[in-house]
Design an enzyme around this catalytic site. Structure first.
Site, PDB file in Angstrom:
ATOM      1  N   ARG A  38       0.855  -1.186   0.000  1.00 17.87           N
ATOM      2  CA  ARG A  38       0.000   0.000   0.000  1.00 17.87           C
ATOM      3  C   ARG A  38       0.889   1.234   0.000  1.00 17.87           C
ATOM      4  NH1 ARG A  38      -3.465  -3.030  -1.231  1.00 17.87           N
ATOM      5  NH2 ARG A  38      -5.563  -3.284  -0.328  1.00 17.87           N
ATOM      6  N   GLU A  85      -2.755   7.462  -4.935  1.00 14.84           N
ATOM      7  CA  GLU A  85      -3.013   6.799  -6.215  1.00 14.84           C
ATOM      8  C   GLU A  85      -4.426   7.006  -6.764  1.00 14.84           C
ATOM      9  OE1 GLU A  85      -3.788   2.170  -7.265  1.00 14.84           O
ATOM     10  OE2 GLU A  85      -2.219   2.643  -5.840  1.00 14.84           O
ATOM     11  N   HIS A  94      -0.939  -0.241  -9.975  1.00 16.83           N
ATOM     12  CA  HIS A  94      -1.602  -1.163  -9.050  1.00 16.83           C
ATOM     13  C   HIS A  94      -2.063  -2.423  -9.791  1.00 16.83           C
ATOM     14  CE1 HIS A  94      -3.784  -1.133  -4.924  1.00 16.83           C
ATOM     15  NE2 HIS A  94      -3.506  -2.380  -5.289  1.00 16.83           N
TER      16      HIS A  94
END
Length: 335
Positions: free
Chosen positions: A232, A261, A301
């Site tokens: 994360r 993000e 991601h």
């Protein structure tokens, strides 16, 4: 039950259609759940979301009939758990789905750095086959520091053995028996940072791990170390990482996650946030700077994003919803 599944891609529609069995009412929504569309689904008893939906208290309050949040992720730090507990809303996750996929992505990022893959490909696409400036380094013999030895961390350790990399590990709950079996050593975080040539992070996002690596930790890292983060974004102090990279304390970074993000992903949201001041603008700026450094490699991601992993996510999520409907809830994280 009325079930609303958000962030649905076209290929998932046929799979999720199975939730209509048993008389359930199902709606499939391609957009994320957010403050603007939540009221349209006020009668939803179950919502399933992926990683870009907003599950804050502000949004959940607009869903008064809600009984279950089925997040299509392992992490649940994005869910307002206090609100859910107060209102009797169960939260189910997908405990494991992509440990091999994420572990492989760690080494994809690391090999991109160690073999100068991105620069080499960019050069040959321009018709330039010179090797000047493309000297890399062997992984063999370099010490890998693994922070967090859950399912993903263990997959990383196993792959590291194939590269003949000695492994150090840190975990708040070390499993010494497993360490002896797998052939690695548990040490404290400070020692891991001092001794590791490569540091890879595999911890959840919570209060204890927020900015786990900040100024003090970057100062402790072995000079010229490489940092990989597929966990994360919030576990790294982005501004301090930027400082460490520009000053050479960290030689390179491979990042599949960034602290801000979701906001970077949506430029319209980025512009609005400047006025609402709901986001950390310093971190937003640092994230943008990171993406433009030549010794930083950022992927969107996607570490988990393999065919096998996403199929497991859908299958487990459907099982979670069916089990809840049948009065036998499973994978509940807020009991």
């Amino acid at each position: 039950m009325r079930i609303v599944v958000f962030e649905v891609e076209d290929w998932e529609r046929d799979a999720f259609a199975g939730l209509r069995e048993g008389g359930h009412e199902l709606e499939l929504v391609p957009e994320p759940l957010d403050a603007e569309n939540a009221a349209e689904h006020a009668d939803a008893e179950v919502v399933s979301t992926f990683i870009y939906s907003d599950l804050s208290e502000k949004v959940l309050r607009k869903l008064p009939s809600l009984r279950l949040v089925a997040t299509r992720s392992t992490g649940y730090d994005h869910v307002a758990l206090d609100h859910c507990a107060e209102h009797g809303i169960a939260v189910a996750n997908v405990p494991e789905y992509g440990c091999h996929a994420v572990a492989e992505h760690v080494f994809a990022l690391l090999l991109t750095i160690s073999h100068r893959i991105a620069d080499a490909i960019d050069r040959t696409r321009k018709g330039d086959f010179s090797m000047k400036g493309l000297v890399g380094f062997d992984l063999r013999g370099r010490t890998l520091g693994v922070v967090g030895t859950g399912s993903i961390g263990r997959c990383v350790i196993k792959i590291a053995g194939g590269f003949s990399m000695p492994v150090l590990a840190f975990d708040v709950n070390p499993d010494e028996a497993y360490a002896r079996e797998a052939g690695f050593e548990y040490v404290e975080l400070d020692e891991l940072l001092r001794r590791s040539d490569v540091v890879t992070l595999h911890v959840p996002a919570n209060k204890a791990t927020h900015h786990l690596l900040s100024a003090r930790e970057f100062e402790q890292m072995k000079e010229g170390a490489v940092l990989i983060n597929t966990s994360r974004g919030s576990v790294i102090d982005t501004a301090e990482l930027l400082r460490a990279l520009t000053e050479g304390a960290v030689s390179a970074a491979g990042l599949d996650v960034l602290a801000e993000e979701p906001t970077i992903r949506e430029e319209a949201e980025l512009l609005r946030s400047i006025y609402r001041k709901e986001h950390d603008l310093e971190t937003l700026f640092a994230d943008h700077m990171l993406m433009h450094l030549r010794n930083v490699f950022v992927t969107p991601h996607t570490a988990f994003n393999t065919k096998e992993a996403v199929e497991t996510i859908v299958r487990t999520t459907m099982d979670n919803i069916r089990a809840f409907a049948e009065g036998e809830p499973r994978n509940i994280v807020n009991q």
